[in-house]
Design a protein around this motif. Structure first.
Motif, PDB file in Angstrom:
ATOM      1  N   ALA A  12      -7.049 -50.879  28.449  1.00 45.96           N
ATOM      2  CA  ALA A  12      -7.662 -51.384  29.688  1.00 45.96           C
ATOM      3  C   ALA A  12      -7.121 -52.771  30.020  1.00 45.96           C
ATOM      4  O   ALA A  12      -6.847 -53.074  31.184  1.00 45.96           O
ATOM      5  CB  ALA A  12      -9.179 -51.407  29.567  1.00 45.96           C
ATOM      6  N   ALA A  13      -6.946 -53.603  29.009  1.00 51.61           N
ATOM      7  CA  ALA A  13      -6.402 -54.949  29.233  1.00 51.61           C
ATOM      8  C   ALA A  13      -4.943 -54.861  29.683  1.00 51.61           C
ATOM      9  O   ALA A  13      -4.509 -55.618  30.562  1.00 51.61           O
ATOM     10  CB  ALA A  13      -6.524 -55.800  27.975  1.00 51.61           C
ATOM     11  N   GLU A  14      -4.189 -53.935  29.099  1.00 48.83           N
ATOM     12  CA  GLU A  14      -2.800 -53.750  29.514  1.00 48.83           C
ATOM     13  C   GLU A  14      -2.734 -53.297  30.969  1.00 48.83           C
ATOM     14  O   GLU A  14      -1.887 -53.767  31.730  1.00 48.83           O
ATOM     15  CB  GLU A  14      -2.110 -52.725  28.619  1.00 48.83           C
ATOM     16  N   ASN A  15      -3.621 -52.405  31.363  1.00 47.83           N
ATOM     17  CA  ASN A  15      -3.660 -51.951  32.759  1.00 47.83           C
ATOM     18  C   ASN A  15      -4.000 -53.092  33.703  1.00 47.83           C
ATOM     19  O   ASN A  15      -3.405 -53.206  34.779  1.00 47.83           O
ATOM     20  CB  ASN A  15      -4.664 -50.811  32.929  1.00 47.83           C
ATOM     21  N   ARG A  16      -4.948 -53.939  33.318  1.00 50.92           N
ATOM     22  CA  ARG A  16      -5.315 -55.081  34.166  1.00 50.92           C
ATOM     23  C   ARG A  16      -4.134 -56.038  34.325  1.00 50.92           C
ATOM     24  O   ARG A  16      -3.875 -56.544  35.421  1.00 50.92           O
ATOM     25  CB  ARG A  16      -6.533 -55.810  33.605  1.00 50.92           C
ATOM     26  N   ARG A  17      -3.410 -56.280  33.234  1.00 49.04           N
ATOM     27  CA  ARG A  17      -2.242 -57.173  33.315  1.00 49.04           C
ATOM     28  C   ARG A  17      -1.143 -56.566  34.188  1.00 49.04           C
ATOM     29  O   ARG A  17      -0.525 -57.261  34.985  1.00 49.04           O
ATOM     30  CB  ARG A  17      -1.710 -57.495  31.917  1.00 49.04           C
ATOM     31  N   ALA A  18      -0.905 -55.272  34.029  1.00 48.22           N
ATOM     32  CA  ALA A  18       0.116 -54.608  34.854  1.00 48.22           C
ATOM     33  C   ALA A  18      -0.278 -54.670  36.326  1.00 48.22           C
ATOM     34  O   ALA A  18       0.556 -54.966  37.192  1.00 48.22           O
ATOM     35  CB  ALA A  18       0.290 -53.162  34.397  1.00 48.22           C
ATOM     36  N   LEU A  19      -1.550 -54.383  36.613  1.00 48.80           N
ATOM     37  CA  LEU A  19      -2.023 -54.433  37.998  1.00 48.80           C
ATOM     38  C   LEU A  19      -1.908 -55.844  38.559  1.00 48.80           C
ATOM     39  O   LEU A  19      -1.503 -56.025  39.716  1.00 48.80           O
ATOM     40  CB  LEU A  19      -3.462 -53.924  38.088  1.00 48.80           C
ATOM     41  N   LEU A  20      -2.216 -56.835  37.764  1.00 48.88           N
ATOM     42  CA  LEU A  20      -2.085 -58.227  38.213  1.00 48.88           C
ATOM     43  C   LEU A  20      -0.637 -58.534  38.593  1.00 48.88           C
ATOM     44  O   LEU A  20      -0.372 -59.114  39.651  1.00 48.88           O
ATOM     45  CB  LEU A  20      -2.560 -59.188  37.123  1.00 48.88           C
ATOM     46  N   ARG A  21       0.310 -58.119  37.757  1.00 48.18           N
ATOM     47  CA  ARG A  21       1.732 -58.369  38.064  1.00 48.18           C
ATOM     48  C   ARG A  21       2.141 -57.660  39.357  1.00 48.18           C
ATOM     49  O   ARG A  21       2.840 -58.236  40.191  1.00 48.18           O
ATOM     50  CB  ARG A  21       2.610 -57.923  36.893  1.00 48.18           C
ATOM     51  N   ILE A  22       1.704 -56.421  39.528  1.00 51.01           N
ATOM     52  CA  ILE A  22       2.035 -55.666  40.741  1.00 51.01           C
ATOM     53  C   ILE A  22       1.440 -56.352  41.966  1.00 51.01           C
ATOM     54  O   ILE A  22       2.103 -56.497  43.001  1.00 51.01           O
ATOM     55  CB  ILE A  22       1.554 -54.213  40.628  1.00 51.01           C
ATOM     56  N   LYS A  23       0.177 -56.789  41.858  1.00 53.47           N
ATOM     57  CA  LYS A  23      -0.467 -57.457  42.988  1.00 53.47           C
ATOM     58  C   LYS A  23       0.253 -58.757  43.350  1.00 53.47           C
ATOM     59  O   LYS A  23       0.392 -59.080  44.532  1.00 53.47           O
ATOM     60  CB  LYS A  23      -1.945 -57.725  42.670  1.00 53.47           C
ATOM     61  N   LEU A  24       0.722 -59.482  42.350  1.00 53.07           N
ATOM     62  CA  LEU A  24       1.456 -60.730  42.621  1.00 53.07           C
ATOM     63  C   LEU A  24       2.771 -60.445  43.343  1.00 53.07           C
ATOM     64  O   LEU A  24       3.103 -61.099  44.340  1.00 53.07           O
ATOM     65  CB  LEU A  24       1.713 -61.487  41.320  1.00 53.07           C
ATOM     66  N   VAL A  25       3.524 -59.452  42.862  1.00 55.62           N
ATOM     67  CA  VAL A  25       4.797 -59.092  43.502  1.00 55.62           C
ATOM     68  C   VAL A  25       4.545 -58.561  44.908  1.00 55.62           C
ATOM     69  O   VAL A  25       5.253 -58.939  45.861  1.00 55.62           O
ATOM     70  CB  VAL A  25       5.556 -58.060  42.640  1.00 55.62           C
ATOM     71  N   HIS A  26       3.530 -57.702  45.049  1.00 58.83           N
ATOM     72  CA  HIS A  26       3.222 -57.119  46.356  1.00 58.83           C
ATOM     73  C   HIS A  26       2.816 -58.206  47.351  1.00 58.83           C
ATOM     74  O   HIS A  26       3.247 -58.195  48.507  1.00 58.83           O
ATOM     75  CB  HIS A  26       2.107 -56.087  46.193  1.00 58.83           C
ATOM     76  N   THR A  27       2.004 -59.152  46.909  1.00 61.08           N
ATOM     77  CA  THR A  27       1.563 -60.238  47.788  1.00 61.08           C
ATOM     78  C   THR A  27       2.751 -61.124  48.188  1.00 61.08           C
ATOM     79  O   THR A  27       2.857 -61.524  49.354  1.00 61.08           O
ATOM     80  CB  THR A  27       0.461 -61.070  47.112  1.00 61.08           C
ATOM     81  N   ALA A  28       3.640 -61.397  47.237  1.00 60.01           N
ATOM     82  CA  ALA A  28       4.824 -62.210  47.554  1.00 60.01           C
ATOM     83  C   ALA A  28       5.718 -61.484  48.566  1.00 60.01           C
ATOM     84  O   ALA A  28       6.197 -62.099  49.527  1.00 60.01           O
ATOM     85  CB  ALA A  28       5.598 -62.523  46.280  1.00 60.01           C
ATOM     86  N   ALA A  29       5.916 -60.182  48.370  1.00 59.45           N
ATOM     87  CA  ALA A  29       6.731 -59.409  49.320  1.00 59.45           C
ATOM     88  C   ALA A  29       6.064 -59.390  50.691  1.00 59.45           C
ATOM     89  O   ALA A  29       6.735 -59.579  51.715  1.00 59.45           O
ATOM     90  CB  ALA A  29       6.931 -57.986  48.793  1.00 59.45           C
ATOM     91  N   TRP A  30       4.754 -59.184  50.706  1.00 60.58           N
ATOM     92  CA  TRP A  30       4.021 -59.192  51.975  1.00 60.58           C
ATOM     93  C   TRP A  30       4.199 -60.539  52.681  1.00 60.58           C
ATOM     94  O   TRP A  30       4.414 -60.585  53.895  1.00 60.58           O
ATOM     95  CB  TRP A  30       2.534 -58.913  51.738  1.00 60.58           C
ATOM     96  N   ALA A  31       4.118 -61.621  51.927  1.00 61.53           N
ATOM     97  CA  ALA A  31       4.247 -62.960  52.516  1.00 61.53           C
ATOM     98  C   ALA A  31       5.628 -63.147  53.145  1.00 61.53           C
ATOM     99  O   ALA A  31       5.746 -63.747  54.226  1.00 61.53           O
ATOM    100  CB  ALA A  31       3.980 -64.036  51.464  1.00 61.53           C
ATOM    101  N   VAL A  32       6.663 -62.633  52.503  1.00 58.52           N
ATOM    102  CA  VAL A  32       8.017 -62.738  53.059  1.00 58.52           C
ATOM    103  C   VAL A  32       8.093 -61.978  54.385  1.00 58.52           C
ATOM    104  O   VAL A  32       8.581 -62.506  55.389  1.00 58.52           O
ATOM    105  CB  VAL A  32       9.066 -62.204  52.056  1.00 58.52           C
ATOM    106  N   PHE A  33       7.599 -60.736  54.399  1.00 60.85           N
ATOM    107  CA  PHE A  33       7.703 -59.930  55.613  1.00 60.85           C
ATOM    108  C   PHE A  33       6.783 -60.442  56.719  1.00 60.85           C
ATOM    109  O   PHE A  33       7.178 -60.502  57.884  1.00 60.85           O
ATOM    110  CB  PHE A  33       7.439 -58.458  55.312  1.00 60.85           C
ATOM    111  N   ALA A  34       5.568 -60.825  56.376  1.00 58.77           N
ATOM    112  CA  ALA A  34       4.645 -61.354  57.382  1.00 58.77           C
ATOM    113  C   ALA A  34       5.199 -62.659  57.970  1.00 58.77           C
ATOM    114  O   ALA A  34       5.148 -62.867  59.189  1.00 58.77           O
ATOM    115  CB  ALA A  34       3.261 -61.578  56.778  1.00 58.77           C
ATOM    116  N   SER A  35       5.740 -63.510  57.109  1.00 57.62           N
ATOM    117  CA  SER A  35       6.331 -64.769  57.591  1.00 57.62           C
ATOM    118  C   SER A  35       7.534 -64.499  58.488  1.00 57.62           C
ATOM    119  O   SER A  35       7.741 -65.196  59.488  1.00 57.62           O
ATOM    120  CB  SER A  35       6.761 -65.635  56.407  1.00 57.62           C
TER     121      SER A  35
END
Length: 124
Positions: A12-35
């Motif tokens: 469960a902790a590994e899944n939370r860490r993986a999801l956190l990394r995905i959310k960070l990358v996804h948010t950064a990509a979104w910020a590039v495209f939205a900007s």
């Protein structure tokens, strides 16, 4: 071995860490495209049509990726492997209302930006 701690990490902790990394990358990509979408009419207005064209091409690549994935970001599918949560923002650090309406909001802005760029391009 007495007192030997298990070398397996908590799944469960590994899944939370993986999801956190995905959310960070996804948010950064979104910020590039939205900007980029927000920047297109700005650089168009100041006459930097070359910059506006490059930003537009970047966003069009994103659009093609979304089209190839049935209008879903590929990172959404990756994030879904690590959680049962399916809230509008389960895969990105955005308010739920924005994550849910993201394509409508930024699609409309992008269409308007492209029309403005086309108008300026033809006027020059």
């Amino acid at each position: 071995m007495v007192g030997h701690a298990s070398s397996r990490a908590d799944p469960a902790a590994e899944n939370r860490r993986a999801l956190l990394r995905i959310k960070l990358v996804h948010t950064a990509a979104w910020a590039v495209f939205a900007s980029s979408i927000v920047a297109i009419p700005v650089v168009t207005a100041v006459g930097r049509l070359d910059w506006a064209l490059w930003l537009s091409l970047l966003v069009w690549v994103e659009c093609l990726i979304l089209l190839a994935n049935r209008m879903r970001c590929p990172l959404t599918g990756v994030a879904a492997r690590y959680t049962d949560n399916r809230a509008g923002n389960f895969d990105i650090f955005l308010p739920e209302w924005l994550a849910t309406n993201n394509k409508l909001i930024f699609g409309t802005l992008f269409a308007a930006a492209e029309l403005f760029l086309l108008w300026r391009w033809l006027a020059d």
